[in-house]
Design an enzyme around this catalytic site. Sequence first.
Site, short mmCIF file in Angstrom:
data_model
loop_
_atom_site.label_atom_id
_atom_site.label_comp_id
_atom_site.label_asym_id
_atom_site.label_seq_id
_atom_site.Cartn_x
_atom_site.Cartn_y
_atom_site.Cartn_z
N GLN A 140 -45.85 -47.77 68.60
CA GLN A 140 -44.10 -47.72 68.27
C GLN A 140 -43.87 -48.81 70.17
O GLN A 140 -43.36 -50.34 69.34
CB GLN A 140 -43.66 -47.02 68.95
CG GLN A 140 -41.88 -46.39 68.94
CD GLN A 140 -41.51 -45.29 68.71
OE1 GLN A 140 -41.51 -45.05 68.09
NE2 GLN A 140 -40.92 -44.82 70.24
N GLY A 196 -52.02 -45.77 72.16
CA GLY A 196 -53.73 -44.85 72.44
C GLY A 196 -54.65 -45.05 71.73
O GLY A 196 -53.79 -44.63 70.42
N THR A 238 -44.00 -40.36 82.12
CA THR A 238 -43.64 -41.82 81.67
C THR A 238 -43.36 -41.82 79.94
O THR A 238 -42.34 -42.18 79.18
CB THR A 238 -44.39 -43.07 82.33
OG1 THR A 238 -43.68 -43.04 83.53
CG2 THR A 238 -43.72 -44.69 81.31
N GLU A 282 -44.02 -40.80 75.94
CA GLU A 282 -43.51 -39.47 75.50
C GLU A 282 -41.64 -40.18 75.38
O GLU A 282 -41.07 -39.28 75.87
CB GLU A 282 -43.40 -38.67 75.19
CG GLU A 282 -44.39 -38.67 74.20
CD GLU A 282 -45.03 -39.03 72.67
OE1 GLU A 282 -43.52 -39.39 72.76
OE2 GLU A 282 -45.52 -39.14 72.10
#
Length: 664
Positions: free
Chosen positions: A137, A177, A422, A424
Amino acid sequence: MEALDYHAEERRKAEFNLDEMKIVWAGSRRNYELSDRVARLVASDPVFRKDNRTMLTRKDLFKDTLRKAAHAWKRIIDLRLSEEEANMLRSYVDQPAFTDLHWGMFIPAIKGQGTSEQHEKWLPMAYKMQIIGCYAQTELGHGSNVQGLETTATFDPQTDEFDLHSPTLTSSKWWPGGLGKVSTHAVVYARLITGGQDHGVHGFIVQLRGLDDHLPLPGITVGDIGMKFGSGAYNSMDNGLLRFDHVRIPRNQMLMRVSQVTREGKFVQSDVPRQLVYGTMVYVRQTIVSDASCALARAVCIATRYSAVRRQFGSQNGGPEIQVIDYKTQQSRLFPLLASAYAFRFVGEWLKWLYTDVTQRLQANDFSTLPEAHACTAGLKSMTTSVTADAIEECRKLCGGHGYLSNSGLPELFAVYIPTCTYEGDNVVLLLQVARFLMKTVSQLGSGKKPVGTTAYMGRAEHLMQCRCEVEMAQDWLKPSTILEAFEARAVRMSIACAKSLGKFSNPEDGFAELSPDLVEVAIAHCQLIVVSKFLEKLQQDIPGKGVKRQLEILCNVYALHLLHKHLGDFVATGCITPNQGALANEQLRLLYAQVRPNAIALVDAFNYTDHYLGSILGCYDGNVYQKLYQEAWKDPLNDTVVPDGYLEYLRPILKQHIRTARL
Ligand SMILES: CCCCCCCCCCCCCCC/C=C/C(=O)SCCNC(=O)CCNC(=O)[C@H](O)C(C)(C)COP(=O)(O)OP(=O)(O)OC[C@H]1O[C@@H](n2cnc3c(N)ncnc32)[C@H](O)[C@@H]1OP(=O)(O)O
Ligand SMILES: Cc1cc2nc3c(=O)[nH]c(=O)nc-3n(C[C@H](O)[C@H](O)[C@H](O)COP(=O)(O)OP(=O)(O)OC[C@H]3O[C@@H](n4cnc5c(N)ncnc54)[C@H](O)[C@@H]3O)c2cc1C
């Protein structure tokens, strides 16, 4: 021969049934048994050793992560572990890995935003790990502002495909990730464009690498973004960058539960609210709250056990010095963190329930509780992670100099944990979402719409705006209704004061921007109220075991009164309590610390952490700290040789020069 237990005396002091407390902490007897079995399984497996990982180079650490992930998968298959057990196993392996994103975001994104046909096609492959996915995202230029993402997915009716493109440098995907080196697929968030019209951000399943050769597919540039904070820690994860140069994917790879694109290229918005595109983040934020209690418990366990071993000053007639845990300052820093670990555990349990409830409602097309679920997950994620990150650092300081050693476990825990503030959702950005929700609730108070759920207290605003706290003696602060009313009155008064200030601005958005620091405080007050009230609700349940409920009552009071003490300015300024009542709360708090003290070691034993999972010499179960520190020091590679590498080139010439100078 029985092993020496330096904490034996401390353990004997406990005034409650430890086994029952372990069950309360785990949530149920079944959870306790499962988690205990899986933790031991991981701890006894040599492949999952992690004591040397801070010494590894990035490449070796990454390979070690791949090895552990492959071994974990083999164990999961061989032992036929359930999904729940498999999740536990991965978390006890305790090394951030691509699998966190595959199971934690890629699969949930497909489940939450895909249609049933898409589930049938993609989920079986993902469950068998025949494909590995990530959640792409964030971009180089935008993370918090999801609507500001730049990657485009343009529908081509000629070929029935989307054209994925990264039009600018800032549109490069950045941070996901598992993307850098591992994922074969990603759920990519991109602006949907049909017939020249921009329909905002949507999710698309995109294959990134070949399933046979693992090479990037044509048009795809992909790699790792580089070293992150700390040694070891989050560097086991391949956070990645990704660019698309007109990459084609079939139309049916757009996740189409929320909106659809027809064969002709028509955009169809279903009844489902567009915010469901953000659903995976809501799911993960909810899990982060429970994880906060685990990380906090871990740091507190280390600091508590070490504080009972460590002695400084106060030796009388040659006797032992004072255990640092007996210093009131140590207690006033440590015990509120211990109480917070329990508080976050219970609010995490409740949030899980709320999330399950909202998911069931969404399946039945009932979207009424979505705003509340968003506000609660955003707010509690923000509050619990900020507190936990600060608490890990506080625990390091509570352990004095030895807390700074890597083998205390605290530096690595800190380095791994802090990005939760930071990822989410940046914690401030999320608190502003909560504030918006609260301001909306306040604005509707006169309209006859009754606030429900966690804002139900606002329905009693008239009473809460003028009620007076009745505390006259310190022990009056032990009444749950007194505590609850003080927190409710503070939250509602701060909300209404902010809403009034907002009303003075002709443009509400200008007002919101101007008052945002105050709005953040309002959101925190509301979140603290939720945590306090859920702890009090937990105490309403039947809790078996000698002394267990009593200990939880003490911890609940510590949690609430330490917040009251810390935020005394808010409570007094809003007129909820007088300065004298604040002083009485502090007096009560000191008495409570004395009640926690004999139970402190048993209260952290209740977390049931293995030495492997804790990864800390200072926090080891038997408390044999000094011997272990001494032995461990000799294992450092610097001690492989008596004279260090570099002596001849760099040290000796200086030393010799010194001798020459001295002779002169
Ligand atoms: C020692 C070793 C330890 C080892 C441990 C090992 C384990 C490690 C495990 C690690 C695994 C975890 C990995 C984590 C990986 C991280 C992943 C990520 O970070 S993914 C990317 C996350 N990104 C974000 O969170 C972005 C944050 N931004 C947003 O969510 C949004 O942009 C926004 C909410 C800030 C604003 O959105 P916008 O559309 O602009 O909304 P508005 O403000 O205009 O609001 C419109 C309306 O929508 C409502 N809303 C917003 N969000 C939601 C939502 N999620 N659900 C429901 N409703 C939502 C909002 O309230 C508004 O409502 P309204 O009624 O109109 O006022
Ligand atoms: C370890 C790690 C793992 C990650 N994993 C993933 C992943 O798997 N997938 C993925 O897509 N992303 C991932 N991310 C990205 C992460 O989600 C974003 O970094 C996060 O959402 C914050 O966005 P940002 O970086 O744009 O911060 P910014 O929004 O640029 O924040 C910078 C500062 O600006 C402030 N700020 C921003 N907007 C406002 C506002 N409206 N009002 C007031 N202050 C504001 C913030 O409070 C902050 O202080 C990961 C990040 C990290 C660190």
